[in-house]
Design a protein around this motif. Structure first.
Motif, PDB file in Angstrom:
ATOM      1  N   ALA A 170      79.018   5.134 -63.423  1.00 18.02           N
ATOM      2  CA  ALA A 170      78.141   5.148 -62.243  1.00 18.02           C
ATOM      3  C   ALA A 170      76.679   5.169 -62.678  1.00 18.02           C
ATOM      4  O   ALA A 170      76.239   4.326 -63.442  1.00 18.02           O
ATOM      5  CB  ALA A 170      78.495   6.339 -61.358  1.00 18.02           C
ATOM      6  N   ALA A 171      75.915   6.180 -62.214  1.00 17.81           N
ATOM      7  CA  ALA A 171      74.496   6.268 -62.554  1.00 17.81           C
ATOM      8  C   ALA A 171      74.241   7.232 -63.701  1.00 17.81           C
ATOM      9  O   ALA A 171      73.099   7.634 -63.951  1.00 17.81           O
ATOM     10  CB  ALA A 171      73.694   6.707 -61.325  1.00 17.81           C
ATOM     11  N   THR A 202      73.824   8.781 -67.555  1.00 18.01           N
ATOM     12  CA  THR A 202      73.020   8.337 -68.695  1.00 18.01           C
ATOM     13  C   THR A 202      73.611   8.874 -69.992  1.00 18.01           C
ATOM     14  O   THR A 202      73.997  10.045 -70.066  1.00 18.01           O
ATOM     15  CB  THR A 202      71.561   8.838 -68.566  1.00 18.01           C
ATOM     16  N   SER A 245      75.226  11.244 -61.644  1.00 19.98           N
ATOM     17  CA  SER A 245      73.911  11.092 -62.271  1.00 19.98           C
ATOM     18  C   SER A 245      73.732  11.991 -63.493  1.00 19.98           C
ATOM     19  O   SER A 245      72.611  12.224 -63.951  1.00 19.98           O
ATOM     20  CB  SER A 245      72.808  11.381 -61.250  1.00 19.98           C
ATOM     21  N   THR A 262      73.544  13.432 -67.276  1.00 14.37           N
ATOM     22  CA  THR A 262      73.108  12.934 -68.577  1.00 14.37           C
ATOM     23  C   THR A 262      73.982  13.561 -69.653  1.00 14.37           C
ATOM     24  O   THR A 262      74.128  14.785 -69.709  1.00 14.37           O
ATOM     25  CB  THR A 262      71.639  13.282 -68.855  1.00 14.37           C
TER      26      THR A 262
END
Length: 338
Positions: free
Chosen positions: A214-215, A217, A251, A253
């Motif tokens: 998805a988003a 990192t 989202s 990281t």
């Protein structure tokens, strides 16, 4: 040929270490194998005690064994020593020696390299444990979705509600995922025997490309090269990445970094509840209703197949941190400056 020469030639053909100690526990006779393994001269060996040859952690056991020889007459003990051929686990025998009048004059024995035999025994025990785990998984973790599937099927037969077929399909999908995971555990849980140099950051990036992130990192900053199986290590990272995305959010990281003893994979999510950490690697454990509970168990299995250990801690931001330790004594770790 004199008896002394015949005796020395006889013990020198042995692959094992042969030794004779006097009543004070000091070395008085040995074969060439002892000199080869410890790279010591005759002058250096003469008068040495048994304890001096072995690792400090094993010396108390050797000392107790020597005392037992004089008391009971015979003893067998295992101890490790650093030699010219690496660290060896010896099986040491001891037999009390007496003169014609029955007075103790010392003891003799043989030191046999049993390192490989012990490793095989450990591997066999691990394999048996794994088979037991498989039996538990197949009888316990498959039973619930099977029961649900049978229930939905009977309900469909009773009322014809097609929604039951969708639920039945969900149960069968879960059964299929469990079987796939068990297959991975059986295949990847075997000890790594064809290791090669693996760049962990590169493998982590390859794993990232295979996961629906998805988003999220990835920060693969590790400059660690290890001896390992690249395909299995990629699967290890894939499971860790999926776990972070599923539990820490789309989202998140995720960072792959090196440590003094290996490497770590951590995220900046909410972390893992302290009450769950003791069970996080257990087969079938999951905080998700649709997970199989084998993702992190597979991670631990792959780590152990490499001879490593893994522990769950907390990252600096409070997220989950998985620390992989390449066990002391292995030469698998190469920290490369970035």
């Amino acid at each position: 040929m004199t008896e002394d020469v015949l005796l020395r030639q006889s013990v020198n053909v042995l692959d094992d270490v042969f030794y004779v100690y006097d009543e004070r526990g000091e070395l008085v006779f040995w074969n060439d194998r002892l000199e080869e393994l410890f790279d010591l001269t005759a002058d250096q060996l003469a008068g040495m005690t048994p304890m001096e040859f072995f690792l400090e952690a094993d010396r108390p056991a050797v000392e107790r064994a020597v005392e037992a020889i004089f008391e009971t007459g015979e003893i067998v003990v295992e101890a490790r020593a650093n030699t010219t051929e690496g660290t060896i686990l010896f099986e040491l025998s001891g037999h009390r020696l007496t003169d014609d009048e029955g007075s103790i004059v010392g003891f003799c024995g043989v030191g046999r390299d049993v390192t490989e035999r012990r490793e095989q025994s450990v591997k066999l025990t691990a394999q048996n444990d794994r088979l037991s785990e498989f039996a538990t998984i197949l009888t316990h973790d498959l039973r619930n979705p099977l029961a649900v599937a049978y229930g939905d099927l009977e309900q469909y037969r009773s009322d014809g509600d097609e929604e039951r077929l969708d639920l039945l399909g969900d149960s069968l999908d879960r059964i299929g995922r469990i079987i796939d995971d068990v297959f991975v555990i059986a295949r990847d849980g075997r000890s790594v025997t064809d290791a090669e140099a693996v760049d962990l950051a590169a493998v982590a990036r390859d794993a990232w490309d295979m996961v629906d992130t998805a988003a999220a990192t990835l920060d693969a900053r590790a400059t660690v090269v290890v001896d390992g199986d690249a395909s299995r290590l990629q699967r290890l990272f894939e499971n860790l990445f999926r776990n972070s995305v599923e539990h820490a959010g789309p989202s998140v990281t995720i960072t792959v970094t090196e440590t003094e003893t290996g490497f770590a994979v951590e995220d900046d999510g909410p972390g893992i509840d302290a009450t769950d950490r003791g069970a996080i690697f257990d087969p079938g454990f999951s905080s998700s209703t649709d997970g199989t509970g084998f993702g992190l168990y597979i991670v631990e299995t792959i780590a152990e197949a490499h001879g490593w250990s893994v522990a769950i801690t907390e990252s600096a931001t409070g997220g989950a941190r998985f620390e992989f330790t390449i066990l002391p004594g292995d030469d698998d770790l190469d920290l490369v400056s970035g």
